[in-house]
Design an enzyme around this catalytic site. Structure first.
Site, PDB file in Angstrom:
ATOM      1  N   HIS A  59     -27.267   1.961   1.791  1.00 30.88           N
ATOM      2  CA  HIS A  59     -27.598   1.711   0.348  1.00 30.88           C
ATOM      3  C   HIS A  59     -28.307   0.538   0.161  1.00 30.88           C
ATOM      4  O   HIS A  59     -27.895  -0.723   0.467  1.00 30.88           O
ATOM      5  CB  HIS A  59     -26.202   1.775  -0.453  1.00 30.88           C
ATOM      6  CG  HIS A  59     -26.391   1.559  -2.000  1.00 30.88           C
ATOM      7  ND1 HIS A  59     -26.238   2.799  -2.541  1.00 30.88           N
ATOM      8  CD2 HIS A  59     -26.686   0.718  -2.731  1.00 30.88           C
ATOM      9  CE1 HIS A  59     -26.463   2.436  -3.917  1.00 30.88           C
ATOM     10  NE2 HIS A  59     -26.478   1.120  -3.965  1.00 30.88           N
ATOM     11  N   CYS A  60     -29.398   0.576  -0.459  1.00 31.91           N
ATOM     12  CA  CYS A  60     -30.310  -0.608  -0.621  1.00 31.91           C
ATOM     13  C   CYS A  60     -30.313  -1.179  -2.132  1.00 31.91           C
ATOM     14  O   CYS A  60     -30.685  -0.396  -2.939  1.00 31.91           O
ATOM     15  CB  CYS A  60     -31.774  -0.382  -0.267  1.00 31.91           C
ATOM     16  SG  CYS A  60     -32.995  -1.646  -0.435  1.00 31.91           S
ATOM     17  N   VAL A  61     -29.707  -2.327  -2.314  1.00 31.96           N
ATOM     18  CA  VAL A  61     -29.752  -2.874  -3.768  1.00 31.96           C
ATOM     19  C   VAL A  61     -31.204  -3.207  -4.344  1.00 31.96           C
ATOM     20  O   VAL A  61     -31.285  -3.100  -5.388  1.00 31.96           O
ATOM     21  CB  VAL A  61     -28.792  -4.145  -3.852  1.00 31.96           C
ATOM     22  CG1 VAL A  61     -27.567  -4.047  -3.157  1.00 31.96           C
ATOM     23  CG2 VAL A  61     -29.672  -5.415  -2.662  1.00 31.96           C
ATOM     24  N   VAL A  77     -31.967  -0.076  -5.815  1.00 32.61           N
ATOM     25  CA  VAL A  77     -30.791   0.601  -6.697  1.00 32.61           C
ATOM     26  C   VAL A  77     -30.614   2.005  -6.407  1.00 32.61           C
ATOM     27  O   VAL A  77     -30.277   2.896  -7.218  1.00 32.61           O
ATOM     28  CB  VAL A  77     -31.307   0.563  -8.161  1.00 32.61           C
ATOM     29  CG1 VAL A  77     -29.978   0.270  -8.914  1.00 32.61           C
ATOM     30  CG2 VAL A  77     -32.243  -0.714  -8.226  1.00 32.61           C
ATOM     31  N   ASN A  78     -30.638   2.466  -5.096  1.00 34.87           N
ATOM     32  CA  ASN A  78     -30.314   3.755  -4.658  1.00 34.87           C
ATOM     33  C   ASN A  78     -29.867   3.736  -3.103  1.00 34.87           C
ATOM     34  O   ASN A  78     -30.113   2.988  -2.345  1.00 34.87           O
ATOM     35  CB  ASN A  78     -31.847   4.606  -4.841  1.00 34.87           C
ATOM     36  CG  ASN A  78     -31.650   6.198  -4.775  1.00 34.87           C
ATOM     37  OD1 ASN A  78     -30.316   6.378  -4.876  1.00 34.87           O
ATOM     38  ND2 ASN A  78     -32.403   6.862  -5.061  1.00 34.87           N
TER      39      ASN A  78
END
Length: 301
Positions: free
Chosen positions: A148-150, A153-154
């Protein structure tokens, strides 16, 4: 006991709009420093300076378009979720399905006694396709989840992993170009001569150089890591979980591994899209079925 990095999942979800604004802010600062402050005015200088400025601005804008296209493709493309009422396809010859039983994953036992080897998610309480993992931030299972990559945002999963790699690729090219283009202006800060420009434009140029240099170096590390994962046909999660496994069932060779992420149509390799033919003929791009080595079909971590 290991610290759960997703303990503050609610806070991570709230970072969404902030991170998008931060990315766009870096792009805006860079654009102002490179185009409006330095190389835009150089177009009217004449001679070699004008030619150099035109070449830099042309490449910069092409890379910027590809960067933003890839970025928003990652942001707005669903990484892939488990379809409702999904059930694994039974191998009629072998009489089994995917390795690992529901009890091993803490899920509800399969009511069908013929399907006793199905993976279950202990949080969703639903069957899990191969290479599928639960994301605590998104609150659901993601097909071929990488992480999950901040920043986007996804989740990065089966349906947007290619777009994420292209985002890293074009970000590295863009930030490297900006760093090299602004390097003479950065060096001028430490010279004894007078530097043209207002304090505001000079500060923006300095900031843009430092930001792009930092991003170029950090993104290069991520890009190298992910390309090594693509070459082995694995994900960040799988690389960690199979670190004690000598052979990987999905490793079909570098070319086929690459095609399972980028497709077989070379015209689409460098754009965040797939050809219709690849989407029809390559189940791996849909995130539910993956070809594997027959002699390792029973392997699972």
């Amino acid at each position: 006991m290991a610290w759960n990095v997703f303990k503050f999942c609610t806070a991570l979800r709230g970072l969404g709009s902030i991170m998008i604004l931060l990315v766009l802010g870096v792009v805006a600062v860079t654009y102002y420093a490179l185009v409006l402050t330095n190389y835009g005015p150089a177009l009217y200088a004449g001679g070699l300076d004008s030619v150099t400025a035109f070449a830099i601005l042309l490449i910069f804008h092409c890379l910027l378009v590809m960067l933003l296209w890839s970025y928003f493709s990652v942001v707005f493309t669903d990484p892939g979720g488990v379809p409702p009422n999904w059930r694994p396809v039974v191998d009629e010859e072998r009489g089994d399905t995917v390795p690992l039983t529901g009890s091993e994953y803490g899920g509800t036992p399969d009511p069908d006694p013929s399907n006793t080897r199905i993976r279950y998610c202990r949080k969703c309480n639903h069957p899990k396709p191969p290479r599928c993992h639960h994301c605590s931030v998104c609150g659901r299972c993601i097909l071929k989840m990488d992480h999950h990559c901040v920043w986007v945002v996804n989740c990065v999963g089966a349906l947007n992993y290619k777009y994420f790699l292209l985002f890293l690729f074009y970000t590295f090219l863009e930030t490297s170009l900006v760093t090299l283009s602004l390097l003479p202006h950065f060096v001028a800060f430490f010279s004894d001569g007078e530097i043209p420009g207002t304090p505001g434009t000079l500060a923006t140029t300095f900031l843009a150089f430092v930001l792009n240099l930092a991003f170029a170096l950090s993104v290069l590390g991520f890009l190298i890591m992910h390309m090594s994962l693509v070459a082995a046909n694995t994900t960040t999660i799988e690389a960690y979980e199979k670190k004690t496994t000598p052979k990987w069932r999905y490793d079909l060779g570098r070319r086929k591994n690459f095609e399972q992420v980028f497709g077989t149509d070379k015209r689409y390799w460098f754009i965040p899209a797939y050809s219709d033919e690849d989407l029809r003929k390559m189940p791996a791009l849909q995130g539910l079925e993956y070809p594997s080595k027959p002699d390792l079909d029973g392997q699972e971590f």
